[in-house]
Motif scaffolding. Structure first.
Motif, PDB file in Angstrom:
ATOM      1  N   GLN A  11       0.819  -1.207   0.000  1.00 38.60           N
ATOM      2  CA  GLN A  11       0.000   0.000   0.000  1.00 38.60           C
ATOM      3  C   GLN A  11       0.857   1.263   0.000  1.00 38.60           C
ATOM      4  O   GLN A  11       0.394   2.323  -0.358  1.00 38.60           O
ATOM      5  CB  GLN A  11      -0.926   0.012   1.212  1.00 38.60           C
ATOM      6  N   LYS A  12       2.091   1.106   0.391  1.00 39.34           N
ATOM      7  CA  LYS A  12       2.955   2.286   0.456  1.00 39.34           C
ATOM      8  C   LYS A  12       3.500   2.603  -0.929  1.00 39.34           C
ATOM      9  O   LYS A  12       4.267   1.825  -1.491  1.00 39.34           O
ATOM     10  CB  LYS A  12       4.129   2.027   1.407  1.00 39.34           C
ATOM     11  N   LYS A  13       3.086   3.730  -1.439  1.00 39.39           N
ATOM     12  CA  LYS A  13       3.541   4.113  -2.779  1.00 39.39           C
ATOM     13  C   LYS A  13       5.050   4.356  -2.782  1.00 39.39           C
ATOM     14  O   LYS A  13       5.743   3.976  -3.709  1.00 39.39           O
ATOM     15  CB  LYS A  13       2.824   5.380  -3.232  1.00 39.39           C
ATOM     16  N   ALA A  14       5.521   4.968  -1.700  1.00 36.63           N
ATOM     17  CA  ALA A  14       6.948   5.304  -1.639  1.00 36.63           C
ATOM     18  C   ALA A  14       7.793   4.040  -1.740  1.00 36.63           C
ATOM     19  O   ALA A  14       8.827   4.014  -2.399  1.00 36.63           O
ATOM     20  CB  ALA A  14       7.253   6.036  -0.343  1.00 36.63           C
ATOM     21  N   LEU A  15       7.301   2.985  -1.107  1.00 35.28           N
ATOM     22  CA  LEU A  15       8.049   1.736  -1.103  1.00 35.28           C
ATOM     23  C   LEU A  15       8.091   1.136  -2.506  1.00 35.28           C
ATOM     24  O   LEU A  15       9.126   0.665  -2.960  1.00 35.28           O
ATOM     25  CB  LEU A  15       7.405   0.761  -0.121  1.00 35.28           C
ATOM     26  N   LEU A  16       6.953   1.195  -3.194  1.00 34.81           N
ATOM     27  CA  LEU A  16       6.887   0.666  -4.558  1.00 34.81           C
ATOM     28  C   LEU A  16       7.811   1.457  -5.474  1.00 34.81           C
ATOM     29  O   LEU A  16       8.558   0.900  -6.270  1.00 34.81           O
ATOM     30  CB  LEU A  16       5.447   0.747  -5.080  1.00 34.81           C
ATOM     31  N   PHE A  17       7.741   2.769  -5.325  1.00 36.70           N
ATOM     32  CA  PHE A  17       8.525   3.652  -6.179  1.00 36.70           C
ATOM     33  C   PHE A  17      10.025   3.404  -5.997  1.00 36.70           C
ATOM     34  O   PHE A  17      10.752   3.149  -6.957  1.00 36.70           O
ATOM     35  CB  PHE A  17       8.173   5.102  -5.851  1.00 36.70           C
ATOM     36  N   SER A  18      10.445   3.426  -4.719  1.00 34.00           N
ATOM     37  CA  SER A  18      11.874   3.237  -4.463  1.00 34.00           C
ATOM     38  C   SER A  18      12.290   1.813  -4.809  1.00 34.00           C
ATOM     39  O   SER A  18      13.379   1.586  -5.339  1.00 34.00           O
ATOM     40  CB  SER A  18      12.199   3.555  -3.004  1.00 34.00           C
ATOM     41  N   GLY A  19      11.400   0.869  -4.540  1.00 33.92           N
ATOM     42  CA  GLY A  19      11.687  -0.523  -4.886  1.00 33.92           C
ATOM     43  C   GLY A  19      11.904  -0.687  -6.379  1.00 33.92           C
ATOM     44  O   GLY A  19      12.802  -1.420  -6.817  1.00 33.92           O
ATOM     45  N   ALA A  20      11.091   0.032  -7.163  1.00 31.65           N
ATOM     46  CA  ALA A  20      11.219  -0.053  -8.614  1.00 31.65           C
ATOM     47  C   ALA A  20      12.587   0.455  -9.061  1.00 31.65           C
ATOM     48  O   ALA A  20      13.249  -0.165  -9.900  1.00 31.65           O
ATOM     49  CB  ALA A  20      10.116   0.747  -9.284  1.00 31.65           C
ATOM     50  N   ILE A  21      13.022   1.582  -8.460  1.00 31.00           N
ATOM     51  CA  ILE A  21      14.336   2.129  -8.843  1.00 31.00           C
ATOM     52  C   ILE A  21      15.441   1.134  -8.501  1.00 31.00           C
ATOM     53  O   ILE A  21      16.343   0.873  -9.297  1.00 31.00           O
ATOM     54  CB  ILE A  21      14.581   3.471  -8.124  1.00 31.00           C
ATOM     55  N   ILE A  22      15.321   0.552  -7.311  1.00 30.72           N
ATOM     56  CA  ILE A  22      16.341  -0.409  -6.884  1.00 30.72           C
ATOM     57  C   ILE A  22      16.369  -1.608  -7.838  1.00 30.72           C
ATOM     58  O   ILE A  22      17.430  -2.091  -8.234  1.00 30.72           O
ATOM     59  CB  ILE A  22      16.077  -0.853  -5.431  1.00 30.72           C
ATOM     60  N   LEU A  23      15.171  -2.030  -8.241  1.00 24.04           N
ATOM     61  CA  LEU A  23      15.061  -3.163  -9.160  1.00 24.04           C
ATOM     62  C   LEU A  23      15.738  -2.846 -10.490  1.00 24.04           C
ATOM     63  O   LEU A  23      16.489  -3.665 -11.033  1.00 24.04           O
ATOM     64  CB  LEU A  23      13.577  -3.483  -9.381  1.00 24.04           C
ATOM     65  N   ILE A  24      15.480  -1.635 -10.999  1.00 31.12           N
ATOM     66  CA  ILE A  24      16.104  -1.222 -12.266  1.00 31.12           C
ATOM     67  C   ILE A  24      17.620  -1.261 -12.129  1.00 31.12           C
ATOM     68  O   ILE A  24      18.334  -1.769 -12.999  1.00 31.12           O
ATOM     69  CB  ILE A  24      15.639   0.200 -12.657  1.00 31.12           C
ATOM     70  N   MET A  25      18.108  -0.784 -10.977  1.00 37.54           N
ATOM     71  CA  MET A  25      19.553  -0.781 -10.761  1.00 37.54           C
ATOM     72  C   MET A  25      20.103  -2.204 -10.772  1.00 37.54           C
ATOM     73  O   MET A  25      21.185  -2.460 -11.272  1.00 37.54           O
ATOM     74  CB  MET A  25      19.887  -0.106  -9.417  1.00 37.54           C
ATOM     75  N   PHE A  26      19.317  -3.121 -10.207  1.00 31.89           N
ATOM     76  CA  PHE A  26      19.783  -4.502 -10.186  1.00 31.89           C
ATOM     77  C   PHE A  26      19.783  -5.123 -11.577  1.00 31.89           C
ATOM     78  O   PHE A  26      20.641  -5.950 -11.897  1.00 31.89           O
ATOM     79  CB  PHE A  26      18.958  -5.338  -9.202  1.00 31.89           C
ATOM     80  N   VAL A  27      18.826  -4.710 -12.388  1.00 28.78           N
ATOM     81  CA  VAL A  27      18.830  -5.163 -13.773  1.00 28.78           C
ATOM     82  C   VAL A  27      20.107  -4.684 -14.449  1.00 28.78           C
ATOM     83  O   VAL A  27      20.777  -5.433 -15.164  1.00 28.78           O
ATOM     84  CB  VAL A  27      17.572  -4.646 -14.509  1.00 28.78           C
ATOM     85  N   LEU A  28      20.475  -3.409 -14.170  1.00 28.00           N
ATOM     86  CA  LEU A  28      21.717  -2.876 -14.740  1.00 28.00           C
ATOM     87  C   LEU A  28      22.922  -3.682 -14.271  1.00 28.00           C
ATOM     88  O   LEU A  28      23.836  -3.967 -15.044  1.00 28.00           O
ATOM     89  CB  LEU A  28      21.895  -1.409 -14.336  1.00 28.00           C
ATOM     90  N   VAL A  29      22.907  -4.047 -12.991  1.00 26.75           N
ATOM     91  CA  VAL A  29      24.022  -4.814 -12.447  1.00 26.75           C
ATOM     92  C   VAL A  29      24.148  -6.152 -13.174  1.00 26.75           C
ATOM     93  O   VAL A  29      25.223  -6.541 -13.618  1.00 26.75           O
ATOM     94  CB  VAL A  29      23.835  -5.057 -10.932  1.00 26.75           C
ATOM     95  N   LEU A  30      23.009  -6.831 -13.320  1.00 27.17           N
ATOM     96  CA  LEU A  30      23.045  -8.183 -13.878  1.00 27.17           C
ATOM     97  C   LEU A  30      23.336  -8.190 -15.371  1.00 27.17           C
ATOM     98  O   LEU A  30      24.078  -9.033 -15.858  1.00 27.17           O
ATOM     99  CB  LEU A  30      21.699  -8.882 -13.611  1.00 27.17           C
ATOM    100  N   PHE A  31      22.733  -7.234 -16.088  1.00 25.40           N
ATOM    101  CA  PHE A  31      22.840  -7.282 -17.556  1.00 25.40           C
ATOM    102  C   PHE A  31      23.715  -6.184 -18.121  1.00 25.40           C
ATOM    103  O   PHE A  31      23.543  -5.776 -19.257  1.00 25.40           O
ATOM    104  CB  PHE A  31      21.436  -7.222 -18.167  1.00 25.40           C
ATOM    105  N   ALA A  32      24.657  -5.698 -17.305  1.00 31.27           N
ATOM    106  CA  ALA A  32      25.521  -4.604 -17.757  1.00 31.27           C
ATOM    107  C   ALA A  32      26.157  -4.869 -19.128  1.00 31.27           C
ATOM    108  O   ALA A  32      26.096  -4.018 -20.009  1.00 31.27           O
ATOM    109  CB  ALA A  32      26.581  -4.298 -16.710  1.00 31.27           C
ATOM    110  N   PRO A  33      26.748  -6.058 -19.349  1.00 25.86           N
ATOM    111  CA  PRO A  33      27.408  -6.263 -20.649  1.00 25.86           C
ATOM    112  C   PRO A  33      26.430  -6.209 -21.819  1.00 25.86           C
ATOM    113  O   PRO A  33      26.801  -5.815 -22.911  1.00 25.86           O
ATOM    114  CB  PRO A  33      28.005  -7.671 -20.520  1.00 25.86           C
ATOM    115  N   VAL A  34      25.186  -6.623 -21.577  1.00 22.45           N
ATOM    116  CA  VAL A  34      24.203  -6.628 -22.660  1.00 22.45           C
ATOM    117  C   VAL A  34      23.679  -5.218 -22.919  1.00 22.45           C
ATOM    118  O   VAL A  34      23.513  -4.783 -24.063  1.00 22.45           O
ATOM    119  CB  VAL A  34      23.016  -7.555 -22.301  1.00 22.45           C
TER     120      VAL A  34
END
Lengths: 276, 272, 312
Positions: A11-34
């Motif tokens: 229900q916390k929008k802030a948590l979803l929002f920040s979680g999404a950014i963190i998730l994007i960063m992790f995608v960058l971490v995992l797929f950096a070479p691609v």
């Protein structure tokens, strides 16, 4: 119970929002070479300090390296180091803090005196001094950070264990003959782990800031490795003519640290864990 | 002695607004306070006693407000006063003694500071004069070494002493009305009687009207001249103290009195 | 109060001892040999014989415990040895650079207090209003901002684009503005939030109600009663902050070419100038501990409950 918690968290929008950014960063971490358009370390002096183009979306730096690619690979270094430091610190702290808090007595006394001395130095300074003495580099950065951080968390965890230890259900477990290690695993860990998780997310932003700060001073991650703080240091001399070189890595740090801080704060409020 | 009405409360309604609706917590409370008399207000917790007190000094919590009725202090309707006029009345005209003296005082401010700031808010006096007044009133409350007491911090005093300091502060401005909200609840038995005696002495000496709020029927019986019984935001019965205790007419009053009597008798039987 | 201070002072002694021991041992962690570093910095070829002689000269051949006692004995007399690089007494050098760092830090502390206290108070008083939201967003961003980046942003906008303030260096008051603001920024954010929370916690305490009951002006209630209580946790946090602020000054110094202890320390680290490194570490530890002592005393002055605890 767990389901209620999940509902409350979502229900916390802030948590979803920040979680999404963190998730994007992790995608960058995992797929950096691609995801990165170029190799972050290929030097091409002929194409140095170029403006953004189709080939180099954010332009090139003073050695002609692709800035976007360096930013993406920098995610790996910054997040990776910070996570590693935090995870190792937390594991050490949980063991030592729990042991000192649960056993008490002489061990606890010794632990507290070590705390007194180590906490007598400003933590940032101690890290700086340690890494300076050990010599710059990623391994020493990691060692210095862990050595400085563990006391702080171990003391907090010791405090948590002390307060949990006094609870009636622990007493009940003791009276009914549950062995010590069993009590710790079954009754104490579950209680403190959620608080530790909150601490983890609340402070990891600060760790990222410290690591990039040390790298900026030339003491942490060494060039040519793409690291945001080191990138800012590199672009120092060009910042009158090419301020954008400095903007991008700074914005990356700001974004990720803000995301983690927001995430941690919201998580704390949702779990109602108080940090003192 | 002819009785002189100081405050008249008429048909007081207070509502608390929640997210969805307005919940009434006082439904037409009426009474009047007379000079030199003690008016007792009894009832179980949640019956609206404290809310009534708060409404009189216009310090109701957020989201609750007076929706109807009048509170007249010497023919002045308090509901029509501005915030700053009301502030000048608090302490000066209507003083209040709080339930828990241990938490009412600011722990990092000396007793003297509490006393002086109250006096100097309402009277044009110097620090020195305020200090002298404070000492005089602390002496009146039979507190030992008032000069030393003023330099002390709240945590260095016992609950009973703090309560007497609070009364001394309340009396020092010679208000027309003292509202005492459960003044003895947080104290031990020996202090309770002393506090009640001192309140009794003060109303005689200064002709102050006291609104005594308590769930302790003993305290009410000891001090009050007239008693009102409250239940869920209403005054269900109002009578002189002897009438109420001897011939209660409302069923709730009877129940309230019986709960006390049956308890003491049972205790006697088991003892014997 | 005097008893309280004496007690705190006596607690200081073992901690200072621990600091000195840690400082001494920390240096032994360094890879490489101090004698070799000395020779290299003196441009003497580090032959085996030269190293041997140096070890004797620097007293490095003695047992560790003897070395420690020797060192401590000198330190107590403010003799920090001779810098390997400049061959000057370390103490003189420290006193050359330290005032600049101190000036920067103290200005930043003053800025932090002067900005965060009023903002914190107003945010709490008008909770949920425009001002509160704005200050919360700003302080949130501020707490996540990398100091070194912020320094360059300030420099870029105020010095280069708008040409209002000098870019780098130390001298006039104008030189002080950007470095101290950069250093203070994160702490302003932290303390605004801390004071806001602490004010909100105290605004609904019974003593505030009792103050209203006595007809005190709102100004007195907030300024005297609530603020005094709300400042207590802020003062505690301040003790922890001051050391990190001094370290933060190191980073700020490197951005604005501020001739302070930070640059001296970092260059000593890279040269392996052991006496300087050791002295800097010791100095920081002592300053931090003394600051914490001062904070403790300030806390005792503010909160009588702490002061009287030991006396009864």
């Amino acid at each position: 119970m767990l389901r209620m918690l999940m509902v409350r968290l979502f229900q916390k929008k802030a948590l979803l929002f920040s979680g999404a950014i963190i998730l994007i960063m992790f995608v960058l971490v995992l797929f950096a070479p691609v995801l990165a358009p170029h190799d972050p370390n290929i030097i091409d002096i002929e194409h140095k300090l170029q403006a953004p183009s189709w080939d180099f979306p954010l332009g090139t730096d003073h050695l002609g390296r692709c800035i976007l690619s360096r930013l993406i690979f920098g995610t790996r270094v910054s997040l990776g180091t910070a996570f590693l430091v935090m995870v190792v610190t937390m594991i050490i702290s949980i063991f030592i803090g729990t042991y000192a808090g649960y056993k008490g007595g002489r061990i606890d006394y010794l632990f507290m005196r070590i705390c007194d001395v180590l906490l007598a130095f400003p933590s940032l300074f101690l890290a700086l001094a340690l890494i300076g003495i050990l010599g710059p580099g990623p391994l020493n950065l990691f060692l210095a950070m862990v050595l400085v951080q563990w006391v702080f968390y171990a003391r907090i965890i010791r405090g948590m264990v002390l307060s949990v230890k006094e609870q009636n259900y622990i007493l009940a477990a003791k009276v009914s003959g549950t062995p010590g290690p069993m009590i710790v695993i079954r009754h104490i860990f579950p209680v403190i782990l959620s608080q530790v998780a909150v601490l983890f997310f609340m402070d990891i932003g600060g760790i990222i800031l410290t690591i990039s700060g040390l790298s900026f001073l030339g003491l942490g991650i060494q060039p040519p490795t793409a690291e945001w703080g080191a990138m800012i240091n590199d672009s120092k001399q060009f910042f009158r003519s090419h301020p954008s070189l400095m903007m991008y890595p700074g914005l990356m740090i700001l974004t990720i640290v803000m995301a983690f801080n927001l995430f941690g704060d919201t998580l704390r409020d949702a779990l109602d864990v108080r940090q003192d | 002695m002819t009785t002189q009405s100081i405050m008249t409360v008429n048909d007081l309604h207070v509502h608390v607004s929640t997210d969805h609706c307005q919940v009434p917590i006082l439904n037409g409370v009426s009474f009047d306070l007379q000079a030199g008399k003690v008016f007792g207000l009894v009832g179980e917790s949640g019956s609206g006693k404290t809310m009534t007190c708060l409404a009189l000094v216009n310090l109701l919590p957020n989201k609750s407000k007076v929706v109807r009725g009048s509170i007249k202090l010497k023919n002045k309707d308090l509901r029509n006063l501005s915030a700053s006029e009301m502030r000048q009345i608090r302490g000066k005209e209507i003083a209040m003694i709080m339930q828990n003296p241990m938490s009412a005082f600011n722990p990092v401010v000396t007793i003297g500071q509490h006393f002086r700031e109250t006096l100097r808010t309402h009277l044009q006096v110097t620090q020195k004069q305020a200090e002298e007044m404070a000492i005089a009133y602390l002496e009146l409350m039979q507190l030992p070494r008032p000069d030393l007491l003023l330099k002390q911090y709240p945590f260095q005093l016992s609950g009973g002493m703090l309560q007497r300091v609070m009364i001394a502060i309340a009396v020092s401005l010679q208000p027309s009305i003292i509202i005492a909200d459960e003044p003895t609840t947080a104290l031990d038995a020996t202090n309770q009687l002393q506090i009640l005696d001192q309140l009794n002495m003060l109303r005689k000496e200064y002709n102050t009207s006291i609104l005594l709020v308590s769930h302790d029927l003993g305290a009410i019986a000891y001090l009050a001249d007239e008693v009102a019984v409250m239940n869920s935001g209403n005054i269900v019965e109002r009578a002189p103290v002897s009438t109420l205790f001897n011939r209660p007419s409302h069923p709730y009053t009877k129940a309230l009195l019986e709960s006390r009597l049956s308890l003491s008798r049972k205790a006697c039987e088991t003892l014997e | 109060m005097i008893w309280f201070i004496v007690k705190r002072l006596s607690m200081l002694i073992p901690i200072l001892f621990g600091i000195s021991l840690l400082t001494f041992l920390l240096i032994r962690l360094a890879p490489g040999d101090p004698a070799e570093a000395y020779l290299r910095l003196s441009h003497i070829p580090p032959t085996n014989q030269a190293i041997q002689e140096m070890n004797v000269k620097l007293g490095l051949d003695k047992p560790l415990i003897v070395q420690y006692v020797d060192w401590l004995g000198k330190v107590v007399r403010l003799d920090f040895g001779i810098s390997y690089v400049s061959k000057q007494p370390v103490w003189d050098e420290l006193m050359l650079y330290f005032p600049a760092t101190l000036q920067l830090t103290i200005t930043a502390v003053i800025l932090t207090v002067c900005i965060s206290v009023p903002i914190g108070i107003f945010s709490a008083l008008y909770k949920g209003g425009m001002f509160d939201h704005l200050s919360r967003i700003l302080s949130f961003v501020g707490a996540s901002m990398p100091t070194f980046w912020l320094g360059f942003l300030f420099m870029y906008f105020f010095s280069i684009k708008l040409d209002l303030l000098p870019v780098v260096g130390r001298g006039s008051l104008a030189h002080l503005v950007l470095p101290s603001l950069t250093l203070a920024f994160a702490y302003i954010s932290t303390y605004t939030r801390l004071l806001r929370t602490s004010m909100l916690e105290n605004l609904h305490q019974p003593f505030v109600f009792y103050a209203r009951v006595r007809g005190l002006q709102e100004r007195v209630i907030i300024g005297r009663h609530v603020l005094k209580m709300a400042l207590l946790p802020v003062v505690t946090a301040f003790g922890m902050t001051i050391g990190n602020m001094l370290t933060g000054a190191f980073i700020v110094e490197s951005i604005f070419a501020w001739p302070g202890l930070g640059r001296f320390f970092v260059s000593a680290l890279s040269h392996r100038d052991y006496p300087v490194v050791q002295s800097c570490i010791l100095l920081m530890g002592v300053i931090f501990v003394v600051c914490n002592l001062l904070v403790d005393i300030a806390y005792g002055l503010l909160d009588p409950r702490i002061r009287w605890k030991g006396e009864r």
